[in-house]
Design a protein around this motif. Structure first.
Motif, PDB file in Angstrom:
ATOM      1  N   GLU A 284      57.477  32.707 -36.221  1.00  0.00           N
ATOM      2  CA  GLU A 284      58.565  33.511 -36.760  1.00  0.00           C
ATOM      3  C   GLU A 284      59.863  33.161 -36.048  1.00  0.00           C
ATOM      4  N   ASP A 285      60.950  33.112 -36.832  1.00  0.00           N
ATOM      5  CA  ASP A 285      62.264  32.790 -36.278  1.00  0.00           C
ATOM      6  C   ASP A 285      62.973  34.099 -35.977  1.00  0.00           C
ATOM      7  N   ILE A 286      63.056  34.451 -34.690  1.00  0.00           N
ATOM      8  CA  ILE A 286      63.631  35.747 -34.320  1.00  0.00           C
ATOM      9  C   ILE A 286      65.093  35.563 -33.938  1.00  0.00           C
ATOM     10  N   ILE A 287      65.971  36.399 -34.516  1.00  0.00           N
ATOM     11  CA  ILE A 287      67.394  36.358 -34.174  1.00  0.00           C
ATOM     12  C   ILE A 287      67.751  37.681 -33.519  1.00  0.00           C
ATOM     13  N   PRO A 288      68.319  37.645 -32.311  1.00  0.00           N
ATOM     14  CA  PRO A 288      68.654  38.902 -31.618  1.00  0.00           C
ATOM     15  C   PRO A 288      69.679  39.716 -32.414  1.00  0.00           C
ATOM     16  N   ALA A 289      69.614  41.056 -32.246  1.00  0.00           N
ATOM     17  CA  ALA A 289      70.450  41.940 -33.068  1.00  0.00           C
ATOM     18  C   ALA A 289      71.932  41.683 -32.852  1.00  0.00           C
ATOM     19  N   GLY A 290      72.357  41.479 -31.588  1.00  0.00           N
ATOM     20  CA  GLY A 290      73.785  41.341 -31.318  1.00  0.00           C
ATOM     21  C   GLY A 290      74.274  39.907 -31.378  1.00  0.00           C
ATOM     22  N   ALA A 291      73.456  39.000 -31.925  1.00  0.00           N
ATOM     23  CA  ALA A 291      73.816  37.584 -31.876  1.00  0.00           C
ATOM     24  C   ALA A 291      74.969  37.276 -32.822  1.00  0.00           C
ATOM     25  N   ASP A 292      75.765  36.285 -32.438  1.00  0.00           N
ATOM     26  CA  ASP A 292      76.811  35.770 -33.317  1.00  0.00           C
ATOM     27  C   ASP A 292      76.136  34.726 -34.195  1.00  0.00           C
ATOM     28  N   LYS A 293      75.779  35.117 -35.439  1.00  0.00           N
ATOM     29  CA  LYS A 293      74.824  34.310 -36.203  1.00  0.00           C
ATOM     30  C   LYS A 293      75.244  32.867 -36.456  1.00  0.00           C
ATOM     31  N   PRO A 294      76.447  32.609 -36.997  1.00  0.00           N
ATOM     32  CA  PRO A 294      76.760  31.195 -37.272  1.00  0.00           C
ATOM     33  C   PRO A 294      76.675  30.322 -36.030  1.00  0.00           C
ATOM     34  N   ILE A 295      77.160  30.821 -34.899  1.00  0.00           N
ATOM     35  CA  ILE A 295      77.123  30.011 -33.678  1.00  0.00           C
ATOM     36  C   ILE A 295      75.696  29.891 -33.170  1.00  0.00           C
ATOM     37  N   PHE A 296      74.939  30.977 -33.295  1.00  0.00           N
ATOM     38  CA  PHE A 296      73.533  30.943 -32.883  1.00  0.00           C
ATOM     39  C   PHE A 296      72.778  29.865 -33.658  1.00  0.00           C
ATOM     40  N   PHE A 297      73.087  29.724 -34.945  1.00  0.00           N
ATOM     41  CA  PHE A 297      72.400  28.725 -35.773  1.00  0.00           C
ATOM     42  C   PHE A 297      72.854  27.310 -35.428  1.00  0.00           C
ATOM     43  N   ILE A 298      74.159  27.148 -35.157  1.00  0.00           N
ATOM     44  CA  ILE A 298      74.682  25.787 -35.042  1.00  0.00           C
ATOM     45  C   ILE A 298      74.476  25.201 -33.641  1.00  0.00           C
ATOM     46  N   ALA A 299      74.273  26.052 -32.621  1.00  0.00           N
ATOM     47  CA  ALA A 299      74.182  25.554 -31.242  1.00  0.00           C
ATOM     48  C   ALA A 299      73.079  24.503 -31.044  1.00  0.00           C
ATOM     49  N   PRO A 300      71.823  24.760 -31.468  1.00  0.00           N
ATOM     50  CA  PRO A 300      70.805  23.715 -31.255  1.00  0.00           C
ATOM     51  C   PRO A 300      71.114  22.447 -32.037  1.00  0.00           C
ATOM     52  N   VAL A 301      71.767  22.594 -33.180  1.00  0.00           N
ATOM     53  CA  VAL A 301      72.102  21.412 -33.985  1.00  0.00           C
ATOM     54  C   VAL A 301      73.111  20.536 -33.239  1.00  0.00           C
ATOM     55  N   ILE A 302      74.114  21.181 -32.592  1.00  0.00           N
ATOM     56  CA  ILE A 302      75.091  20.408 -31.819  1.00  0.00           C
ATOM     57  C   ILE A 302      74.377  19.644 -30.713  1.00  0.00           C
ATOM     58  N   SER A 303      73.475  20.326 -30.026  1.00  0.00           N
ATOM     59  CA  SER A 303      72.746  19.706 -28.917  1.00  0.00           C
ATOM     60  C   SER A 303      72.037  18.430 -29.366  1.00  0.00           C
ATOM     61  N   ILE A 304      71.311  18.533 -30.456  1.00  0.00           N
ATOM     62  CA  ILE A 304      70.476  17.411 -30.887  1.00  0.00           C
ATOM     63  C   ILE A 304      71.341  16.325 -31.517  1.00  0.00           C
ATOM     64  N   PHE A 305      72.391  16.717 -32.206  1.00  0.00           N
ATOM     65  CA  PHE A 305      73.292  15.766 -32.863  1.00  0.00           C
ATOM     66  C   PHE A 305      73.976  14.876 -31.821  1.00  0.00           C
ATOM     67  N   ALA A 306      74.415  15.500 -30.712  1.00  0.00           N
ATOM     68  CA  ALA A 306      75.132  14.734 -29.688  1.00  0.00           C
ATOM     69  C   ALA A 306      74.248  13.609 -29.145  1.00  0.00           C
ATOM     70  N   GLY A 307      72.978  13.934 -28.861  1.00  0.00           N
ATOM     71  CA  GLY A 307      72.087  12.923 -28.305  1.00  0.00           C
ATOM     72  C   GLY A 307      71.777  11.814 -29.286  1.00  0.00           C
ATOM     73  N   ILE A 308      71.432  12.198 -30.514  1.00  0.00           N
ATOM     74  CA  ILE A 308      70.990  11.198 -31.484  1.00  0.00           C
ATOM     75  C   ILE A 308      72.145  10.286 -31.875  1.00  0.00           C
ATOM     76  N   THR A 309      73.367  10.830 -32.022  1.00  0.00           N
ATOM     77  CA  THR A 309      74.507   9.997 -32.397  1.00  0.00           C
ATOM     78  C   THR A 309      74.766   8.930 -31.346  1.00  0.00           C
ATOM     79  N   ALA A 310      74.647   9.313 -30.073  1.00  0.00           N
ATOM     80  CA  ALA A 310      74.946   8.361 -29.006  1.00  0.00           C
ATOM     81  C   ALA A 310      73.981   7.183 -29.036  1.00  0.00           C
ATOM     82  N   ILE A 311      72.734   7.425 -29.477  1.00  0.00           N
ATOM     83  CA  ILE A 311      71.738   6.343 -29.487  1.00  0.00           C
ATOM     84  C   ILE A 311      72.130   5.236 -30.473  1.00  0.00           C
TER      85      ILE A 311
END
Lengths: 337, 168
Positions: A79-106
């Motif tokens: 199950e994908d749990i999102i905390p109640a007080g989370a800032d949703k768009p940023i919460f969703f995009i943060a892991p994507v930024i992390s993985i994108f940065a690494g893969i692009t550099a390769i």
């Protein structure tokens, strides 16, 4: 070569063919990379297991060989749990930024002579630029989760990554000076004149780069942003299921990227003591596995640093040493001319 | 440079800046700024200034904006969101900026094209812009370059003096 000149040349067929070739290269590299990430986790658990006189994963498949696939299936259906007080768009995009940065550099790493997705003449700077983006994934994840543990992890991480990025960039300046280029393929070719690559003439730079690489990828002994004994899991405490898996993958992509940069800049890249027929990337892979093993070896050996020690090491030792390395390299280069 | 590409980049840069200005949440504003910096970097790439593009990302998107984010994250977001976005004097500011913009548009047609220098696109492409920039900075412009470094050094020392509580 200018990227836009290459891509937007007149002649629509040319463009389509070029795009197709780039696309095929991207798919191949991405597939191989994901396979390596999957089995890097298995390799890590097995090596650390044996270092601690355990067996590591043994249940799924022979010698636990299917364990990473089982892990992936488990994470995918959680199950994908999102905390109640989370800032949703940023919460969703943060892991994507992390993985994108690494893969692009390769995409700028030369895997063997003539095989590189994007042959740009600022390859090394591009890698530094992309790895500096890595901090955003961590910082935003920690902030958007609206949790104290996550936020503390994020603050630690941003300070750590900013500090060690300087040392890392400066440690690579020696390599740039010796190769006279920022193009990674050129750097590998320049190393062919030195037996053993730039490892011997740039031993100090290599040492600084490796320490900074450990800090940049948040690995032990610098894993303070995710110190599980203090901060639960640090910046990704609130993530679960697939989003957690994205962070996990991003960490391993980061390790593979740092290993590849170290190999390309200091250890001679795709070049080896003798040519292996039909497998031009064999030496690169051998060096990559050895370097990844080194990451695991350190994790099983060295305890975590204290935070003030980490900062003191970065600012008071690594940065002055890397400046010394630049001056030394410059002096030797001038004297030998 | 491809005119369509330039059109897209220019529109995106202006649009993103406008959206960033009107965000109530400062973290969102900072993020939009980073996306804007990326478009700026692509603009440099299209002009053949690859070194500048990389530096744009490393320095602005990588270092300065992380510090911005650092400061902004420590703010009390709940309070910040409720406060008014603009102060009362904003119509005056907007009209001033619009006047300047109009002046620029009128003047663009009147500008005389400067003399063409030694560094044409071909020259830079043949010796890479990193090298061209480095050689110029360390020979012809060494004095202004060193002066700028000195000013930055003074600023760094000043910041440390201000941040340090006890001075013996």
């Amino acid at each position: 070569m200018n990227f836009f000149e290459v891509v937007f040349q007149p002649g629509i067929m040319d463009i389509i063919v070029k795009m197709l070739i780039i696309l095929i290269k991207v798919v191949v590299v991405f597939g191989v990379l994901m396979l390596h990430v999957t089995y890097a986790t298995y390799f890590e658990r097995k090596s650390i297991g044996h270092m601690q006189v355990r067996l590591g994963p043994m249940r799924v498949g022979p010698h636990g060989l299917l364990q990473p696939i089982a892990d992936f299936i488990k994470l995918f259906f959680k199950e994908d749990i999102i905390p109640a007080g989370a800032d949703k768009p940023i919460f969703f995009i943060a892991p994507v930024i992390s993985i994108f940065a690494g893969i692009t550099a390769i995409s700028v790493i030369p895997f063997f002579n003539g095989f590189v997705i994007a042959d740009i003449n600022i390859g090394l700077l591009f890698i530094l630029a992309m790895s500096s983006l890595n901090a955003y994934g961590v910082v935003l994840a920690g902030w958007a989760s609206n949790s104290k543990y996550s936020f503390l992890g994020a603050l630690r991480s941003s300070a750590q990554v900013i500090s060690y990025e300087i040392a890392m960039g400066l440690s690579l300046v020696g390599v740039m000076m010796m190769a006279g280029s920022l193009d990674l393929s050129e750097i590998v070719r320049a190393q062919q004149r030195f037996p053993g690559g730039f490892f011997w003439p740039q031993a100090l730079g290599f040492f600084i780069f490796v320490v900074a690489a450990f800090a940049e990828t948040n690995r032990t002994p610098f894993d303070l942003p995710e110190a599980e004994s203090e901060l639960v899991a640090g910046y990704f405490t609130e993530y679960s299921g697939m989003r957690f898996a994205l962070f996990y993958v991003a960490e391993y992509v980061g390790m593979i990227l740092m290993s590849l940069v170290a190999i390309t800049c200091f250890l001679g890249g795709w070049d080896g003591p003798f040519a292996i027929p039909y497998v031009p990337f064999a030496w690169l892979l051998i060096k990559l596995y050895l370097f990844m093993f080194f990451f695991y070896w350190i994790r099983a050996t060295v305890p975590r640093y204290r935070y003030d020690q980490l900062m003191a090491l970065g600012w008071k030792l690594l940065i002055p040493l890397s400046l010394l390395n630049i001056v030394g390299t410059g002096l030797v280069k001038v004297l030998l001319r | 440079m491809n005119p369509y590409l330039f059109g897209y980049l220019a529109a995106a840069i202006i649009g993103l800046s406008a959206v960033a200005l009107t965000r109530k949440n400062p973290v969102h504003a900072v993020l939009l700024m980073i996306v804007m910096f990326f478009h700026l970097a692509v603009l440099y790439l299209g002009l053949g200034a690859e070194f500048l593009a990389a530096v744009q990302i490393i320095v602005y998107a990588g270092a300065i904006m992380v510090l911005f984010l650092f400061v902004v994250m420590v703010l009390n977001i709940k309070e910040e969101i409720e406060s008014e976005r603009f102060t009362g004097g904003w119509p005056l500011g907007v009209s001033l900026a619009a006047g300047l913009f109009l002046l620029l548009i009128i003047l663009t047609g009147k500008v005389l094209p400067g003399q063409q220098g030694v560094y044409t696109a071909q020259v830079i492409a043949s010796q890479t812009d990193t090298k061209a920039l480095g050689v110029l900075l360390y020979t012809q412009y060494i004095f202004p370059f060193e002066l700028a470094s000195l000013i930055l050094l003074v600023a760094v020392v000043g910041a440390i003096v201000l941040a340090k509580k006890k001075l013996r």
